[in-house]
Write a protein that holds these residues in place. Structure first.
Motif, PDB file in Angstrom:
ATOM      1  N   VAL A  79       0.947  -1.165   0.078  1.00 51.86           N
ATOM      2  CA  VAL A  79      -0.013  -0.024   0.077  1.00 51.86           C
ATOM      3  C   VAL A  79       0.766   1.151  -0.093  1.00 51.86           C
ATOM      4  O   VAL A  79       0.508   2.334  -0.827  1.00 51.86           O
ATOM      5  N   ASN A  80       1.996   1.074   0.964  1.00 56.24           N
ATOM      6  CA  ASN A  80       2.817   2.381   0.831  1.00 56.24           C
ATOM      7  C   ASN A  80       3.589   2.441  -0.503  1.00 56.24           C
ATOM      8  O   ASN A  80       3.964   3.688  -0.807  1.00 56.24           O
ATOM      9  N   THR A  81       3.988   1.639  -1.113  1.00 56.74           N
ATOM     10  CA  THR A  81       4.491   1.364  -2.367  1.00 56.74           C
ATOM     11  C   THR A  81       3.633   2.358  -3.564  1.00 56.74           C
ATOM     12  O   THR A  81       4.106   3.017  -4.401  1.00 56.74           O
ATOM     13  N   LEU A  82       2.343   1.745  -3.518  1.00 53.61           N
ATOM     14  CA  LEU A  82       1.409   2.330  -4.380  1.00 53.61           C
ATOM     15  C   LEU A  82       1.123   3.904  -4.255  1.00 53.61           C
ATOM     16  O   LEU A  82       0.674   4.795  -5.155  1.00 53.61           O
ATOM     17  N   ASP A  83       1.057   4.070  -2.859  1.00 60.07           N
ATOM     18  CA  ASP A  83       0.949   5.641  -2.408  1.00 60.07           C
ATOM     19  C   ASP A  83       2.152   6.297  -3.268  1.00 60.07           C
ATOM     20  O   ASP A  83       1.703   7.348  -3.826  1.00 60.07           O
ATOM     21  N   LEU A  84       3.278   5.877  -3.233  1.00 56.65           N
ATOM     22  CA  LEU A  84       4.448   6.674  -3.854  1.00 56.65           C
ATOM     23  C   LEU A  84       4.160   6.845  -5.458  1.00 56.65           C
ATOM     24  O   LEU A  84       4.209   7.676  -6.004  1.00 56.65           O
ATOM     25  N   VAL A  85       3.909   5.584  -5.882  1.00 51.87           N
ATOM     26  CA  VAL A  85       3.568   5.577  -7.232  1.00 51.87           C
ATOM     27  C   VAL A  85       2.436   6.496  -7.873  1.00 51.87           C
ATOM     28  O   VAL A  85       2.637   7.271  -8.681  1.00 51.87           O
ATOM     29  N   SER A  86       1.487   6.448  -6.858  1.00 53.60           N
ATOM     30  CA  SER A  86       0.255   7.319  -7.350  1.00 53.60           C
ATOM     31  C   SER A  86       0.642   8.765  -7.128  1.00 53.60           C
ATOM     32  O   SER A  86      -0.174   9.735  -7.954  1.00 53.60           O
ATOM     33  N   ARG A  87       1.526   9.193  -6.580  1.00 56.77           N
ATOM     34  CA  ARG A  87       2.159  10.646  -6.548  1.00 56.77           C
ATOM     35  C   ARG A  87       2.661  11.096  -7.767  1.00 56.77           C
ATOM     36  O   ARG A  87       2.806  12.456  -7.875  1.00 56.77           O
ATOM     37  N   ALA A  88       3.030  10.202  -8.655  1.00 55.39           N
ATOM     38  CA  ALA A  88       3.670  10.439 -10.032  1.00 55.39           C
ATOM     39  C   ALA A  88       3.051   9.856 -11.066  1.00 55.39           C
ATOM     40  O   ALA A  88       3.657   9.002 -11.734  1.00 55.39           O
TER      41      ALA A  88
END
Ligand code: NAD
Ligand code: MG
Length: 389
Positions: A15-24
């Motif tokens: 979930v934390n990985t996808l959070d970062l991915v979704s920011r860019a």
């Protein structure tokens, strides 16, 4: 566009990985996402990130996953073989964030495509460190550490000559029970062990933090990843969890990595490596924090560290035995079948019982490791049966 896959996307690291991915969003194309039983979240993630493929580990949940993805054009699959197929889908960066030895086969499959593997799944290095490193070297793949302590060491080593390193120190918060009297530990429950003083993580790693089995796994992980002798790797209790690791050099210098206890730092470092990019984590105010404290780990309280030392010295298949016994003991503790202190008793007894098997094995391949994992779980179940309350 960087093509990314996340193995274990529905967990805390995923979930934390996808959070970062979704920011860019313009920077990434999401290829494959995988999860366990939580197919509702998996399907929701796959839709939100427009993934090409979503895989659940559970074959009996495939219909549910298909239904949740109907009309999207996102491919759905299920089962262990499908997890490895997902890891083989061409991607530039793959997060290995399944929990436990279950992460090993997909992790190895990902390395076969010579890609970058961001490794949160420490268990795969504990069970199969030499195999993982050899597989990566053979296929020209890069493994980047995601465990916060190992990311910290990795960052402290940038530009340094490895031969000048005298020691690695990884820190441990001490977990939920660090200030409990020793006599009380035998009565500790899984719910009490699953609350971490500083980090917000999955249930299993949080309980492993209370027993220091997490730190034990991390000592072995550090040996396998960085290749230093066991005698050069130490654990240090640091209750504030702000200094994640230190590297000691031959001129007496210690390079320490300090940062907020937020896994998005280590995940982001691996995602953007070799660059650094802005990450939305807290900026530490050291004047307000005031002090950082340290103490030596108490081995009477934490037998896991002593057991890890033996595994580091022995090498070979002892890591696979250690990890499998630990996973079985943790299951039994979570289910209330054994006490908190029984976990290390189970692991120690399994290591003793299986010492002959370990010594007689010639090959160190995936089949041997999985067979050893199975033997250790069988032995653990037997020992747990004798301890059961
Ligand atoms: P978690 O339990 O929150 O998530 C685990 C993920 O793996 C989920 O997607 C789950 O569905 C999936 N999964 C579980 N069993 C599976 C199986 N048998 N087959 C396939 N998929 C399965 O765990 P987490 O806390 O995110 O930890 C993931 C890994 O990262 C672990 O190896 C852990 O030690 C490591 N790690 C976690 C943290 C953290 O902050 N959470 C920090 C450092 C390292
Ligand atoms: Mg860690």
């Amino acid at each position: 566009m960087k093509r990314v896959s996340v193995l274990g996307s529905t967990g805390s690291i995923g979930v934390n990985t996808l959070d970062l991915v979704s920011r860019a969003p313009g920077d990434y194309e999401v290829v494959a996402l995988t999860g366990g039983a939580n197919v509702v979240l998996l399907a929701e993630q796959a839709r939100r990130h427009d993934a090409a493929l979503a895989v659940t580990a559970h074959e009996d949940r495939l219909d549910e996953l298909r239904a949740a993805l109907s009309g999207t054009g996102i491919e759905a699959a299920a089962g262990d073989a499908a997890l490895c197929d997902a890891a083989r889908r061409p991607a530039d960066w793959i997060m290995s964030a399944i929990v436990g030895a279950a992460g090993l086969p997909p992790g190895l499959a990902a390395l076969e495509q010579g890609t970058t593997l961001a490794l949160a799944n420490k268990e795969s290095l504990v069970c199969a460190g030499p195999l993982m490193m050899a597989r990566a070297a053979f296929h020209g793949a890069t493994i980047l550490p995601v465990d916060s302590e190992h990311s910290a060491v990795f960052q402290a080593l940038v530009g340094e000559d490895i031969s000048s390193v005298e020691r690695l120190i990884i820190t441990a918060s001490g977990g939920a029970f660090r200030d409990w009297p020793l006599e009380r530990l035998s009565q500790a429950t899984a719910a009490e062990a699953a609350t971490h003083p500083n980090w917000d993580m999955g249930q299993r790693i949080t309980i492993d933090s209370a027993s220091l089995f997490n730190k034990a796994l991390e000592l072995i992980e550090a040996k396998e990843f960085f290749g230093f002798a066991p005698s050069k790797i130490e654990a240090l209790v640091h209750p504030e969890s702000l200094m994640h690791a230190l590297v000691g050099f031959n001129d007496g210098a210690l390079m320490a990595h300090v940062g907020p206890p937020d896994m998005r730092h280590a995940i982001g470092y691996a995602l953007h490596w070799p660059a650094r990019r802005s990450i939305p984590v807290e900026r530490l105010d050291l004047a307000r924090i005031g002090q950082l404290t340290f103490r030596a780990p108490d081995e009477a309280r934490y037998p896991a560290l002593r057991l890890a030392r033996a595994v580091m010295e022995e090498g070979g298949l002892s890591g696979a035995v250690f990890n499998a016994a630990k996973e079985s003991a943790l299951d039994a503790f979570i289910e209330g079948r054994i006490g908190f202190l029984d976990m290390s008793r189970v692991v120690e007894e399994v290591l003793t019982r299986l010492s002959d098997e370990r010594l007689s094995v010639a090959a160190f391949d995936l089949d041997t490791i999985l067979a050893t994992d199975h033997l250790a779980r069988t032995a653990a179940a037997d020992i747990i049966g004798t301890l059961q309350r």
